[in-house]
Design an enzyme around this catalytic site. Structure first.
Site, short mmCIF file in Angstrom:
data_model
loop_
_atom_site.label_atom_id
_atom_site.label_comp_id
_atom_site.label_asym_id
_atom_site.label_seq_id
_atom_site.Cartn_x
_atom_site.Cartn_y
_atom_site.Cartn_z
CG HIS A 6 -1.85 -1.23 1.21
ND1 HIS A 6 -1.22 -2.20 1.99
CD2 HIS A 6 -2.97 -1.65 0.50
CE1 HIS A 6 -2.36 -3.55 2.05
NE2 HIS A 6 -3.13 -2.93 1.16
N GLY A 23 -6.77 11.77 8.02
CA GLY A 23 -7.84 10.61 7.43
C GLY A 23 -7.69 11.13 6.12
NE ARG A 27 -7.44 19.57 5.99
CZ ARG A 27 -8.36 19.79 6.87
NH1 ARG A 27 -8.19 19.27 8.29
NH2 ARG A 27 -9.36 20.57 6.71
NE ARG A 46 -5.54 -0.06 -2.32
CZ ARG A 46 -6.66 -0.79 -2.36
NH1 ARG A 46 -7.84 -0.21 -2.32
NH2 ARG A 46 -6.59 -2.21 -2.70
NE ARG A 90 -7.85 9.54 14.27
CZ ARG A 90 -8.53 10.22 13.18
NH1 ARG A 90 -8.03 10.61 12.24
NH2 ARG A 90 -9.77 10.58 13.53
CB ILE A 91 -3.83 15.61 12.98
CG1 ILE A 91 -3.26 15.24 11.42
CG2 ILE A 91 -2.71 15.99 13.85
CD1 ILE A 91 -2.28 16.46 10.83
N GLY A 92 -7.20 14.46 13.36
CA GLY A 92 -8.39 14.24 12.77
C GLY A 92 -9.47 15.12 13.32
CB SER A 93 -12.72 15.94 12.33
OG SER A 93 -13.23 14.86 11.76
CD GLU A 182 -10.80 8.11 16.54
OE1 GLU A 182 -11.03 7.08 17.08
OE2 GLU A 182 -9.96 8.59 15.80
CG MET A 183 -15.25 6.67 12.70
SD MET A 183 -16.12 6.75 11.17
CE MET A 183 -16.54 4.71 11.19
CD GLU A 184 -10.27 7.21 11.39
OE1 GLU A 184 -10.41 8.09 12.39
OE2 GLU A 184 -10.98 7.03 10.60
CB SER A 206 -15.91 18.09 12.83
OG SER A 206 -16.50 16.79 12.85
CG ASP A 207 -19.86 15.90 14.36
OD1 ASP A 207 -18.69 15.71 13.79
OD2 ASP A 207 -20.35 14.89 14.97
NE ARG A 220 -14.47 20.52 9.24
CZ ARG A 220 -15.56 20.42 8.71
NH1 ARG A 220 -16.75 20.41 9.70
NH2 ARG A 220 -16.01 20.20 7.63
N1 HPA Z 1 -18.76 9.92 14.26
C1 HPA Z 1 -17.52 9.31 13.96
N2 HPA Z 1 -16.49 9.90 13.58
C2 HPA Z 1 -16.60 11.23 13.48
C3 HPA Z 1 -17.61 12.07 13.89
C4 HPA Z 1 -18.92 11.38 14.32
O1 HPA Z 1 -19.85 11.87 14.64
N3 HPA Z 1 -17.33 13.25 13.70
C5 HPA Z 1 -16.10 13.31 13.11
N4 HPA Z 1 -15.61 12.14 12.90
#
Ligand code: HPA
Length: 235
Positions: A6, A23, A27, A46, A90-93, A182-184, A206-207, A220
């Protein structure tokens, strides 16, 4: 075994020992072009772009990871085991799970809960608690303090699902004091733990699942800049 399936880099020294991991691969491109000196692209497989440049004279890389634990699991594993990466940031939201964690705040993941089965591969006789590198965590909090940037430090949730069948599920994590979803991070922390290297996850909110507020991409930008200030100084 390089290049890896990869990452199409044939030599080890091309990727720095410290890698920032957003992610979104675009970015990564933005960060390379706007924050690093003399960035050179090292990966395009990819379209998961990766770049190496310098920041204040120090060699540093930035690479997209994609979304979710399987994706960051693959990239972080290859970076650690085949390219000698020692510090993975990791830098994310994230989405806030707490009333006092507001959109645009910065969250540092001290630990990462998960609803994923990622840890199953280690065959542990119990559950594993994925945690950040203490060194990186302490340094990030110190840097934030020096710069006057307020950060919320605590537990986060790495979820396998963005769209949950039960829209109330997050409340069960919230009542355990988990700050944000988040997811990671959990996969990153587990890969780092297993390999004996350092990982940390810094996020902008972010939310909010509590207030249903969301930020626009312009809004943001300021918290993104603050997060980058911490991450680059840390690197
Ligand atoms: N769920 C999962 N991951 C996210 C979210 C969320 O609401 N907002 C930003 N990353």
């Amino acid at each position: 075994m390089i290049p890896t399936p990869h990452i199409n880099v044939a030599e080890k020294g091309i990727i720095a020992e410290t890698v920032l991991l957003p992610g979104d691969p675009l970015r990564a491109k933005f960060i390379a072009e706007n924050y690093l000196d003399n960035p050179v692209q090292f990966n395009s497989v990819r379209n998961m772009y990766g770049y190496t440049g310098t920041y204040k004279g120090k060699k540093i890389s930035v690479k997209g990871t994609g979304m979710g634990m399987p994706s960051i699991g693959i990239y972080s594993y290859e970076l650690i085991h085949f390219y000698g990466v020692k510090n993975l940031i990791r830098i994310g939201s994230c989405g806030s799970l707490q009333k006092d964690v507001k959109v645009r705040d910065i969250v540092v993941g001290m630990a990462a809960c998960t609803n994923s089965n990622y840890a199953n591969q280690y065959n542990l006789p119990g559950t594993f608690a994925p945690v950040a590198s203490w060194e990186l965590l302490r340094k990030a909090v110190d840097i934030a303090g020096q710069k006057g940037i307020d950060v919320k430090v605590g537990n986060i949730l790495s979820s396998d699902t963005f769209y949950d069948d039960d829209p109330e599920d997050w409340k069960k994590w919230a009542r355990m004091g988990v700050l944000a979803v988040e997811m990671e991070a959990a996969a990153l922390y587990m890969n780092a733990a297993r390999a004996g290297v350092n990982a940390l996850c810094i996020l902008t909110v972010s939310d909010s699942l509590v207030s249903h507020e969301a930020t626009t991409s312009e809004e943001r930008q300021n918290s993104f800049t603050q997060m980058m200030d911490i991450a680059l100084e840390l690197a």
